[in-house]
Motif scaffolding. Structure first.
Motif, PDB file in Angstrom:
ATOM      1  N   MET A 168      -1.997  -2.692   3.557  1.00  0.00           N
ATOM      2  CA  MET A 168      -0.908  -2.203   2.718  1.00  0.00           C
ATOM      3  C   MET A 168      -0.776  -2.894   1.414  1.00  0.00           C
ATOM      4  SD  MET A 168       1.608  -0.075   1.842  1.00  0.00           S
ATOM      5  CE  MET A 168       0.923   0.742   3.219  1.00  0.00           C
ATOM      6  N   LYS A 169      -0.686  -2.353   0.521  1.00  0.00           N
ATOM      7  CA  LYS A 169      -0.475  -3.126  -0.758  1.00  0.00           C
ATOM      8  C   LYS A 169       0.929  -3.851  -0.782  1.00  0.00           C
ATOM      9  CE  LYS A 169      -4.085  -0.248  -3.043  1.00  0.00           C
ATOM     10  NZ  LYS A 169      -4.259   0.546  -4.102  1.00  0.00           N
ATOM     11  N   SER A 170       1.158  -4.818  -1.599  1.00  0.00           N
ATOM     12  CA  SER A 170       2.372  -5.493  -1.591  1.00  0.00           C
ATOM     13  C   SER A 170       3.139  -5.045  -2.777  1.00  0.00           C
ATOM     14  CB  SER A 170       2.072  -7.119  -1.879  1.00  0.00           C
ATOM     15  OG  SER A 170       3.213  -7.788  -1.989  1.00  0.00           O
ATOM     16  N   TYR A 171       4.588  -4.857  -2.495  1.00  0.00           N
ATOM     17  CA  TYR A 171       5.430  -4.220  -3.574  1.00  0.00           C
ATOM     18  C   TYR A 171       6.848  -4.972  -3.322  1.00  0.00           C
ATOM     19  CZ  TYR A 171       7.572  -1.284   0.134  1.00  0.00           C
ATOM     20  OH  TYR A 171       8.077  -0.819   1.330  1.00  0.00           O
ATOM     21  N   SER A 172       7.710  -5.139  -4.186  1.00  0.00           N
ATOM     22  CA  SER A 172       8.971  -5.612  -3.902  1.00  0.00           C
ATOM     23  C   SER A 172      10.107  -4.268  -4.167  1.00  0.00           C
ATOM     24  CB  SER A 172       9.534  -6.474  -5.180  1.00  0.00           C
ATOM     25  OG  SER A 172       8.653  -7.747  -4.691  1.00  0.00           O
ATOM     26  N   LEU A 173      10.888  -4.308  -3.277  1.00  0.00           N
ATOM     27  CA  LEU A 173      12.096  -3.380  -3.351  1.00  0.00           C
ATOM     28  C   LEU A 173      13.435  -4.003  -3.710  1.00  0.00           C
ATOM     29  CD1 LEU A 173      13.197  -0.437  -2.770  1.00  0.00           C
ATOM     30  CD2 LEU A 173      13.406  -1.277  -0.389  1.00  0.00           C
ATOM     31  N   TYR A 174      14.073  -3.289  -4.652  1.00  0.00           N
ATOM     32  CA  TYR A 174      15.395  -3.798  -5.285  1.00  0.00           C
ATOM     33  C   TYR A 174      16.533  -2.598  -5.467  1.00  0.00           C
ATOM     34  CZ  TYR A 174      12.231  -7.485  -7.257  1.00  0.00           C
ATOM     35  OH  TYR A 174      11.491  -8.353  -7.443  1.00  0.00           O
ATOM     36  N   TYR A 175      17.652  -3.038  -5.242  1.00  0.00           N
ATOM     37  CA  TYR A 175      18.853  -2.145  -5.630  1.00  0.00           C
ATOM     38  C   TYR A 175      19.962  -2.768  -6.341  1.00  0.00           C
ATOM     39  CZ  TYR A 175      17.630  -0.092  -0.807  1.00  0.00           C
ATOM     40  OH  TYR A 175      17.072   0.610   0.194  1.00  0.00           O
ATOM     41  N   PHE A 176      20.677  -2.075  -7.071  1.00  0.00           N
ATOM     42  CA  PHE A 176      21.784  -2.756  -7.906  1.00  0.00           C
ATOM     43  C   PHE A 176      22.629  -3.321  -6.732  1.00  0.00           C
ATOM     44  CE2 PHE A 176      21.597   0.860 -11.343  1.00  0.00           C
ATOM     45  CZ  PHE A 176      20.685  -0.284 -12.184  1.00  0.00           C
TER      46      PHE A 176
ATOM     47  N   GLN B 183       2.135  -3.629  -8.316  1.00  0.00           N
ATOM     48  CA  GLN B 183       1.183  -3.771  -9.359  1.00  0.00           C
ATOM     49  C   GLN B 183       1.659  -4.163 -10.985  1.00  0.00           C
ATOM     50  OE1 GLN B 183      -1.715  -0.547  -9.037  1.00  0.00           O
ATOM     51  NE2 GLN B 183      -2.453  -1.618  -7.077  1.00  0.00           N
ATOM     52  N   ASP B 184       2.654  -5.177 -11.109  1.00  0.00           N
ATOM     53  CA  ASP B 184       3.271  -5.526 -12.283  1.00  0.00           C
ATOM     54  C   ASP B 184       4.001  -4.630 -13.032  1.00  0.00           C
ATOM     55  OD1 ASP B 184       2.423  -8.165 -11.774  1.00  0.00           O
ATOM     56  OD2 ASP B 184       0.669  -7.792 -12.558  1.00  0.00           O
ATOM     57  N   GLU B 185       4.541  -3.375 -12.409  1.00  0.00           N
ATOM     58  CA  GLU B 185       5.216  -2.481 -13.019  1.00  0.00           C
ATOM     59  C   GLU B 185       6.264  -2.229 -12.362  1.00  0.00           C
ATOM     60  OE1 GLU B 185       4.196  -1.536 -15.923  1.00  0.00           O
ATOM     61  OE2 GLU B 185       2.185  -0.567 -15.910  1.00  0.00           O
TER      62      GLU B 185
ATOM     63  N   ARG C  42       0.236   4.391  -0.202  1.00  0.00           N
ATOM     64  CA  ARG C  42      -1.052   4.906   0.137  1.00  0.00           C
ATOM     65  C   ARG C  42      -1.677   5.963  -0.385  1.00  0.00           C
ATOM     66  NH1 ARG C  42       0.232   3.452   4.885  1.00  0.00           N
ATOM     67  NH2 ARG C  42       1.709   5.008   5.577  1.00  0.00           N
ATOM     68  N   THR C  43      -0.848   6.930  -0.782  1.00  0.00           N
ATOM     69  CA  THR C  43      -1.352   8.158  -1.547  1.00  0.00           C
ATOM     70  C   THR C  43      -1.410   8.074  -3.149  1.00  0.00           C
ATOM     71  OG1 THR C  43       0.883   9.197  -1.572  1.00  0.00           O
ATOM     72  CG2 THR C  43      -0.517   9.646   0.377  1.00  0.00           C
ATOM     73  N   ASP C  44      -1.287   6.619  -3.512  1.00  0.00           N
ATOM     74  CA  ASP C  44      -1.679   6.613  -5.075  1.00  0.00           C
ATOM     75  C   ASP C  44      -0.401   7.398  -6.030  1.00  0.00           C
ATOM     76  OD1 ASP C  44      -3.698   5.095  -4.624  1.00  0.00           O
ATOM     77  OD2 ASP C  44      -5.050   6.418  -4.867  1.00  0.00           O
ATOM     78  N   TYR C  45       0.840   7.530  -5.285  1.00  0.00           N
ATOM     79  CA  TYR C  45       1.844   8.165  -6.167  1.00  0.00           C
ATOM     80  C   TYR C  45       2.270   7.112  -7.277  1.00  0.00           C
ATOM     81  CZ  TYR C  45       6.723   9.767  -7.090  1.00  0.00           C
ATOM     82  OH  TYR C  45       7.661   9.965  -7.736  1.00  0.00           O
ATOM     83  N   PHE C  46       2.401   5.893  -7.262  1.00  0.00           N
ATOM     84  CA  PHE C  46       2.818   5.197  -8.418  1.00  0.00           C
ATOM     85  C   PHE C  46       1.789   5.054  -9.616  1.00  0.00           C
ATOM     86  CE2 PHE C  46       5.494   3.861  -4.887  1.00  0.00           C
ATOM     87  CZ  PHE C  46       6.684   3.889  -5.481  1.00  0.00           C
ATOM     88  N   GLN C  47       0.603   5.751  -9.226  1.00  0.00           N
ATOM     89  CA  GLN C  47      -0.341   5.749 -10.638  1.00  0.00           C
ATOM     90  C   GLN C  47      -0.245   7.002 -11.085  1.00  0.00           C
ATOM     91  OE1 GLN C  47      -1.454   4.317  -7.402  1.00  0.00           O
ATOM     92  NE2 GLN C  47      -1.665   2.345  -7.868  1.00  0.00           N
ATOM     93  N   LYS C  48       0.685   7.806 -10.532  1.00  0.00           N
ATOM     94  CA  LYS C  48       0.809   9.166 -11.220  1.00  0.00           C
ATOM     95  C   LYS C  48       2.129   9.161 -11.844  1.00  0.00           C
ATOM     96  CE  LYS C  48      -1.846  10.853  -7.524  1.00  0.00           C
ATOM     97  NZ  LYS C  48      -1.708  11.558  -6.157  1.00  0.00           N
ATOM     98  N   ILE C  49       3.181   8.258 -11.916  1.00  0.00           N
ATOM     99  CA  ILE C  49       4.204   8.362 -12.531  1.00  0.00           C
ATOM    100  C   ILE C  49       4.867   7.248 -13.518  1.00  0.00           C
ATOM    101  CG2 ILE C  49       5.593   9.496 -10.571  1.00  0.00           C
ATOM    102  CD1 ILE C  49       6.769   6.831  -9.965  1.00  0.00           C
ATOM    103  N   LYS C  50       5.441   7.536 -14.440  1.00  0.00           N
ATOM    104  CA  LYS C  50       5.985   6.675 -15.549  1.00  0.00           C
ATOM    105  C   LYS C  50       6.672   5.215 -15.079  1.00  0.00           C
ATOM    106  CE  LYS C  50       7.174   6.367 -20.272  1.00  0.00           C
ATOM    107  NZ  LYS C  50       7.837   6.935 -21.460  1.00  0.00           N
TER     108      LYS C  50
END
Length: 112
Positions: free
Chosen positions: A1-9, A33-35, A87-95
């Motif tokens: 699994m690719k690494s990411y960080s999750l944040y809330y207010f 991925q730095d976005e 896993r389904t590359d969703y984040f490559q498809k949104i801004k």
């Protein structure tokens, strides 16, 4: 699994309870991925309520950008869904958010 960080207010017990009770959470941010991406998380009941209310008031429904549906608006379901979206590359498809916009947010990092 690719690494990411999750944040809330706000990651307080009250805000987590409120999000699950109301069926939506619009303060979910994912750094991948730095976005940074802002997600609007809904359960299906709340989405239908919002849809019906906006149709009644305005005659149309304008969907939130980057809206994702979960079974229940809680941290476990949000994390599970984000893992599947990666896993389904969703984040490559949104801004992603603009860099200047991110600097104005006071975000709390969530430990997964």
């Amino acid at each position: 699994m690719k690494s990411y960080s999750l944040y809330y207010f706000d990651d307080s017990e009250h805000s987590n309870w409120e999000a699950e009770s109301k069926g939506y959470r619009n303060d979910v941010f994912v750094k991948f991925q730095d976005e940074v991406f802002r997600l609007h998380v809904y359960d299906h009941v709340r989405l239908i309520q919002d849809f019906e209310e906006e149709i009644k008031q305005y005659g149309y429904y304008q969907i939130e950008p980057n809206l994702i549906l979960v079974q229940t608006v809680n941290e476990k379901e949000i994390i599970k869904t984000i893992n599947n979206l990666i896993r389904t590359d969703y984040f490559q498809k949104i801004k992603p958010m603009e860099k200047e916009e991110i600097g104005t947010k006071n975000l709390i990092k969530i430990t997964k």
